[in-house]
Design a protein around this motif. Sequence first.
Motif, PDB file in Angstrom:
ATOM      1  N   SER A 175       0.829  -1.223   0.056  1.00 47.93           N
ATOM      2  CA  SER A 175      -0.093   0.021  -0.118  1.00 47.93           C
ATOM      3  C   SER A 175       0.744   1.140   0.035  1.00 47.93           C
ATOM      4  O   SER A 175       2.103   1.108   0.279  1.00 47.93           O
ATOM      5  CB  SER A 175      -1.068  -0.093   0.987  1.00 47.93           C
ATOM      6  N   GLY A 176       0.056   2.286  -0.147  1.00 48.02           N
ATOM      7  CA  GLY A 176       0.945   3.921  -0.021  1.00 48.02           C
ATOM      8  C   GLY A 176       1.694   3.885   1.051  1.00 48.02           C
ATOM      9  O   GLY A 176       2.794   3.999   1.337  1.00 48.02           O
ATOM     10  N   ARG A 177       0.930   3.502   2.141  1.00 53.50           N
ATOM     11  CA  ARG A 177       1.401   3.667   3.508  1.00 53.50           C
ATOM     12  C   ARG A 177       2.719   2.481   3.933  1.00 53.50           C
ATOM     13  O   ARG A 177       3.691   3.027   4.525  1.00 53.50           O
ATOM     14  CB  ARG A 177       0.311   3.499   4.656  1.00 53.50           C
ATOM     15  N   GLU A 178       2.561   1.327   3.336  1.00 50.82           N
ATOM     16  CA  GLU A 178       3.440   0.801   3.597  1.00 50.82           C
ATOM     17  C   GLU A 178       4.913   0.917   2.898  1.00 50.82           C
ATOM     18  O   GLU A 178       5.932   0.792   3.178  1.00 50.82           O
ATOM     19  CB  GLU A 178       3.362  -0.936   2.967  1.00 50.82           C
ATOM     20  N   LEU A 202       5.907   4.102   2.233  1.00 46.48           N
ATOM     21  CA  LEU A 202       6.233   5.010   2.910  1.00 46.48           C
ATOM     22  C   LEU A 202       7.156   4.592   4.069  1.00 46.48           C
ATOM     23  O   LEU A 202       8.180   5.164   4.742  1.00 46.48           O
ATOM     24  CB  LEU A 202       5.280   6.025   3.351  1.00 46.48           C
ATOM     25  N   ARG A 203       6.242   3.368   4.738  1.00 48.26           N
ATOM     26  CA  ARG A 203       6.973   2.925   6.094  1.00 48.26           C
ATOM     27  C   ARG A 203       8.636   2.450   5.606  1.00 48.26           C
ATOM     28  O   ARG A 203       9.726   2.552   6.360  1.00 48.26           O
ATOM     29  CB  ARG A 203       6.388   1.800   6.488  1.00 48.26           C
ATOM     30  N   TYR A 204       8.701   1.842   4.281  1.00 41.59           N
ATOM     31  CA  TYR A 204       9.771   1.281   3.910  1.00 41.59           C
ATOM     32  C   TYR A 204      10.773   2.203   3.628  1.00 41.59           C
ATOM     33  O   TYR A 204      11.975   2.302   3.940  1.00 41.59           O
ATOM     34  CB  TYR A 204       9.373   0.449   2.381  1.00 41.59           C
ATOM     35  N   THR A 205      10.468   3.347   2.973  1.00 42.39           N
ATOM     36  CA  THR A 205      11.182   4.436   2.873  1.00 42.39           C
ATOM     37  C   THR A 205      11.896   5.151   3.990  1.00 42.39           C
ATOM     38  O   THR A 205      12.934   5.252   4.412  1.00 42.39           O
ATOM     39  CB  THR A 205      10.434   5.586   1.984  1.00 42.39           C
ATOM     40  N   ALA A 206      10.756   5.032   5.104  1.00 36.96           N
ATOM     41  CA  ALA A 206      11.313   5.797   6.479  1.00 36.96           C
ATOM     42  C   ALA A 206      12.303   4.808   7.040  1.00 36.96           C
ATOM     43  O   ALA A 206      13.283   5.302   7.497  1.00 36.96           O
ATOM     44  CB  ALA A 206      10.161   5.847   7.441  1.00 36.96           C
ATOM     45  N   ALA A 207      12.068   3.417   6.933  1.00 42.94           N
ATOM     46  CA  ALA A 207      13.214   2.673   7.569  1.00 42.94           C
ATOM     47  C   ALA A 207      14.442   2.673   6.776  1.00 42.94           C
ATOM     48  O   ALA A 207      15.640   2.611   7.311  1.00 42.94           O
ATOM     49  CB  ALA A 207      12.611   1.067   7.173  1.00 42.94           C
ATOM     50  N   LEU A 208      14.544   3.039   5.452  1.00 38.88           N
ATOM     51  CA  LEU A 208      15.603   3.000   4.638  1.00 38.88           C
ATOM     52  C   LEU A 208      16.329   4.457   5.043  1.00 38.88           C
ATOM     53  O   LEU A 208      17.610   4.390   5.023  1.00 38.88           O
ATOM     54  CB  LEU A 208      15.310   3.197   3.017  1.00 38.88           C
ATOM     55  N   CYS A 209      15.616   5.526   5.304  1.00 32.42           N
ATOM     56  CA  CYS A 209      16.140   6.658   5.807  1.00 32.42           C
ATOM     57  C   CYS A 209      16.695   6.547   7.390  1.00 32.42           C
ATOM     58  O   CYS A 209      17.302   7.691   7.748  1.00 32.42           O
ATOM     59  CB  CYS A 209      15.386   7.835   5.510  1.00 32.42           C
ATOM     60  N   GLY A 210      16.358   5.484   7.887  1.00 29.58           N
ATOM     61  CA  GLY A 210      16.835   5.661   9.331  1.00 29.58           C
ATOM     62  C   GLY A 210      16.049   6.291  10.411  1.00 29.58           C
ATOM     63  O   GLY A 210      16.177   6.411  11.413  1.00 29.58           O
ATOM     64  N   GLU A 261       5.071   7.247  12.333  1.00 29.63           N
ATOM     65  CA  GLU A 261       3.795   6.852  11.978  1.00 29.63           C
ATOM     66  C   GLU A 261       3.147   8.231  11.812  1.00 29.63           C
ATOM     67  O   GLU A 261       2.242   8.575  10.694  1.00 29.63           O
ATOM     68  CB  GLU A 261       3.088   6.270  12.852  1.00 29.63           C
ATOM     69  N   THR A 262       3.298   9.180  12.425  1.00 27.20           N
ATOM     70  CA  THR A 262       2.603  10.440  12.600  1.00 27.20           C
ATOM     71  C   THR A 262       3.166  11.279  11.226  1.00 27.20           C
ATOM     72  O   THR A 262       2.328  11.853  10.501  1.00 27.20           O
ATOM     73  CB  THR A 262       3.103  11.464  13.764  1.00 27.20           C
ATOM     74  N   ARG A 263       4.610  11.177  11.063  1.00 25.24           N
ATOM     75  CA  ARG A 263       5.123  11.828   9.739  1.00 25.24           C
ATOM     76  C   ARG A 263       4.515  11.365   8.684  1.00 25.24           C
ATOM     77  O   ARG A 263       4.189  11.998   7.569  1.00 25.24           O
ATOM     78  CB  ARG A 263       6.702  11.734   9.737  1.00 25.24           C
ATOM     79  N   ALA A 305      -4.561   5.601   1.402  1.00 31.94           N
ATOM     80  CA  ALA A 305      -3.198   5.167   1.982  1.00 31.94           C
ATOM     81  C   ALA A 305      -3.049   3.557   2.068  1.00 31.94           C
ATOM     82  O   ALA A 305      -1.946   3.115   2.139  1.00 31.94           O
ATOM     83  CB  ALA A 305      -2.970   5.930   3.246  1.00 31.94           C
ATOM     84  N   ASP A 306      -4.333   2.825   2.551  1.00 34.88           N
ATOM     85  CA  ASP A 306      -4.194   1.625   2.397  1.00 34.88           C
ATOM     86  C   ASP A 306      -4.210   0.554   1.375  1.00 34.88           C
ATOM     87  O   ASP A 306      -4.556  -0.657   1.534  1.00 34.88           O
ATOM     88  CB  ASP A 306      -4.878   1.082   3.849  1.00 34.88           C
ATOM     89  N   ARG A 307      -4.522   1.175   0.325  1.00 33.21           N
ATOM     90  CA  ARG A 307      -4.790   0.318  -1.014  1.00 33.21           C
ATOM     91  C   ARG A 307      -3.364  -0.156  -1.483  1.00 33.21           C
ATOM     92  O   ARG A 307      -2.584   0.903  -1.521  1.00 33.21           O
ATOM     93  CB  ARG A 307      -5.679   1.269  -2.007  1.00 33.21           C
ATOM     94  N   PRO A 308      -3.333  -1.324  -2.417  1.00 31.18           N
ATOM     95  CA  PRO A 308      -2.041  -1.350  -2.981  1.00 31.18           C
ATOM     96  C   PRO A 308      -1.708  -0.326  -4.274  1.00 31.18           C
ATOM     97  O   PRO A 308      -2.473   0.044  -4.810  1.00 31.18           O
ATOM     98  CB  PRO A 308      -2.423  -2.741  -3.878  1.00 31.18           C
ATOM     99  N   VAL A 309      -0.499  -0.101  -4.162  1.00 30.40           N
ATOM    100  CA  VAL A 309      -0.079   0.711  -5.232  1.00 30.40           C
ATOM    101  C   VAL A 309      -0.391   0.713  -6.618  1.00 30.40           C
ATOM    102  O   VAL A 309      -0.568   1.714  -7.524  1.00 30.40           O
ATOM    103  CB  VAL A 309       1.555   1.377  -5.026  1.00 30.40           C
TER     104      VAL A 309
END
Length: 311
Positions: free
Chosen positions: A92-95, A97-105, A112-114, A128-132
Amino acid sequence: MTAIETQALSKRYGDLVAVDGLDLSVEEGEVFGLLGPNGSGKTTTILMLLGLTEPTSGRVRVLGYDPVREPLSVKRRVGYLPDTVGFYDELSGRENLRYTAALCGLRGRSVETRIEEALASMGLTDAADRPVRTYSRGMKQRLGLADVLLKEPQLVILDEPTLGLDPQAAHEFLGLIRSLGDRGLTVLLSSHLLHQVQAVTDRVGLFRKGRMALVGSVPELARQVLGGAYRVHLEAEGEDLESALAGLPGVRRVRRDGARYLLEAERDLRDDAARTVVQRGGRLLRLDLEEPDLDEVYRAYFEEVPHGDAA
Ligand SMILES: Nc1ncnc2c1ncn2[C@@H]1O[C@H](COP(=O)(O)OP(=O)(O)OP(=O)(O)O)[C@@H](O)[C@H]1O
């Protein structure tokens, strides 16, 4: 502070000079448009700013850092949106972004707020919760911008961000780009779509064959290339109006066709023009301001100078 500064920056690919002695300066908080025909060197310039390709010669500083020697310092502070963004289609879109966040440390609950805020600012909360893979191109571009904003960059670089978007989606996306500028972010935007660039940028630079041919705000460029940046169309009945209008401060030229006058001027002087007509006992029938148009500047510039290679 100057966000982007290049001096005599050049890039050669064998015999081909892709960027040729570029001097560019973009101030912090500015939305700057890089414009030019295909192959004029816009993407190569962007890649050098990001430290993704090394200059052949010249100097470049991005937020005070040298992208060749300090690529990580640049990467941490600069968000880059290429013309096509790659996402994991099944996530999903949210997932994503979570992946990017993890990559950026980025860690902790504030992440989650960001993410939530980034999705909301790009109008993607509902999706946000639909597959891209179910997203339209416009939505993917907005997710791309959300992704870029996640690391809270000081500078955002966008390469042809509206490519392939329909007019409505392009319009919305440009509004989002403008909002970044309004938030104080520095934005560098490359495009060959003049109307779009004119609508959101503070200044533009016209590229030609790897060189910056013209730089300035649209009214400044219009003044350089077209003579008068502002054109006031006036229709009036009355005696001796032509010479009175020509004498107004800021008027470059008056063209007349019967009761119709076209004033080429350095400023919007509709007030003065109206007053002049009335003071001379004339009758004002019409008064319009034509805003300077980047399209016209571009066409006039590439027509005036016999480049031959202009797209
Ligand atoms: N890796 C490369 N190897 C050889 N030549 C290249 C390379 N990358 C770009 N060029 C050439 O450098 C010139 C400038 O290309 P660049 O992609 O920077 O232009 P552009 O203004 O971004 O064009 P477009 O709008 O088509 O993306 C072109 O002639 C291009 O063919």
